[in-house]
Design a protein around this motif. Structure first.
Motif, short mmCIF file in Angstrom:
data_model
loop_
_atom_site.label_atom_id
_atom_site.label_comp_id
_atom_site.label_asym_id
_atom_site.label_seq_id
_atom_site.Cartn_x
_atom_site.Cartn_y
_atom_site.Cartn_z
N GLN A 77 0.83 -1.20 0.00
CA GLN A 77 0.00 0.00 0.00
C GLN A 77 0.86 1.25 0.00
OE1 GLN A 77 -2.38 -0.86 3.46
NE2 GLN A 77 -4.08 -1.63 2.23
N GLN A 78 1.94 1.24 0.77
CA GLN A 78 2.85 2.38 0.78
C GLN A 78 3.49 2.57 -0.59
OE1 GLN A 78 5.46 1.24 3.98
NE2 GLN A 78 4.25 2.30 5.53
N PHE A 79 3.91 1.47 -1.19
CA PHE A 79 4.54 1.52 -2.51
C PHE A 79 3.57 2.11 -3.54
CE2 PHE A 79 5.27 -0.56 -6.63
CZ PHE A 79 6.56 -0.10 -6.90
N LEU A 80 2.34 1.59 -3.55
CA LEU A 80 1.37 2.05 -4.54
C LEU A 80 0.89 3.47 -4.27
CD1 LEU A 80 -0.68 -1.22 -5.01
CD2 LEU A 80 0.93 -0.18 -6.62
N GLY A 81 1.01 3.92 -3.04
CA GLY A 81 0.61 5.27 -2.70
C GLY A 81 1.66 6.32 -3.01
N ASP A 82 2.87 5.89 -3.32
CA ASP A 82 3.96 6.81 -3.62
C ASP A 82 3.65 7.59 -4.90
OD1 ASP A 82 6.78 7.16 -5.17
OD2 ASP A 82 7.03 7.40 -3.00
N GLU A 83 3.91 8.89 -4.88
CA GLU A 83 3.61 9.75 -6.03
C GLU A 83 4.36 9.32 -7.29
OE1 GLU A 83 3.88 14.44 -7.32
OE2 GLU A 83 4.10 13.90 -5.22
N LYS A 84 5.62 8.92 -7.14
CA LYS A 84 6.40 8.48 -8.31
C LYS A 84 5.81 7.21 -8.92
CE LYS A 84 10.79 10.46 -6.89
NZ LYS A 84 12.17 10.20 -6.51
N VAL A 85 5.35 6.31 -8.07
CA VAL A 85 4.74 5.07 -8.56
C VAL A 85 3.43 5.40 -9.27
CG1 VAL A 85 3.70 2.86 -7.87
CG2 VAL A 85 5.84 3.64 -6.82
N GLN A 86 2.63 6.28 -8.69
CA GLN A 86 1.37 6.68 -9.32
C GLN A 86 1.62 7.31 -10.68
OE1 GLN A 86 -1.94 6.25 -8.43
NE2 GLN A 86 -0.98 4.80 -7.03
N ASN A 87 2.64 8.16 -10.77
CA ASN A 87 2.98 8.77 -12.06
C ASN A 87 3.43 7.73 -13.07
OD1 ASN A 87 2.36 11.35 -11.16
ND2 ASN A 87 4.45 11.81 -10.53
N ALA A 88 4.19 6.76 -12.63
CA ALA A 88 4.65 5.69 -13.54
C ALA A 88 3.47 4.87 -14.04
CB ALA A 88 5.66 4.79 -12.83
N LEU A 89 2.50 4.60 -13.16
CA LEU A 89 1.33 3.83 -13.56
C LEU A 89 0.46 4.58 -14.56
CD1 LEU A 89 0.24 2.21 -10.19
CD2 LEU A 89 1.24 1.05 -12.17
N LYS A 90 0.56 5.88 -14.59
CA LYS A 90 -0.23 6.70 -15.50
C LYS A 90 0.55 7.12 -16.74
CE LYS A 90 -3.82 6.73 -12.86
NZ LYS A 90 -4.96 5.94 -13.22
N SER A 91 1.70 6.53 -16.96
CA SER A 91 2.56 6.92 -18.08
C SER A 91 2.14 6.24 -19.39
CB SER A 91 4.01 6.56 -17.78
OG SER A 91 4.18 5.15 -17.82
N GLU A 92 2.65 6.76 -20.49
CA GLU A 92 2.39 6.17 -21.81
C GLU A 92 2.97 4.77 -21.90
OE1 GLU A 92 0.67 5.85 -25.36
OE2 GLU A 92 0.52 7.65 -24.15
#
Length: 69
Positions: free
Chosen positions: A11-26
């Motif tokens: 949950q901490q990993f998935l909540g990280d802003e960098k991880v969220q940005n990576a998941l929303k990348s092209e």
């Protein structure tokens, strides 16, 4: 490490802003599309394409959650 520890770390990993940005990348969109297409195709083959509408609906919902489209 117990299941609660692993869950908390995930949950901490998935909540990280960098991880969220990576998941929303092209790139995530491209990868997720290929994976979802493959899974949907496999499910359709296994079920004899009896549930293609449901499979496509599930694929579309999953696609909304990963990537940028």
């Amino acid at each position: 490490m117990g299941i609660d520890d692993m869950t908390r770390k995930a949950q901490q990993f998935l909540g990280d802003e960098k991880v969220q940005n990576a998941l929303k990348s092209e790139k995530a969109e491209d990868v997720s599309d290929r994976i979802l297409d493959g899974v949907a195709g496999a499910v359709n083959r296994v079920t004899g394409e009896k549930h293609t509408d449901k499979v496509e609906k599930a694929r579309a919902e999953a696609d909304k959650r990963v990537g940028n489209e």
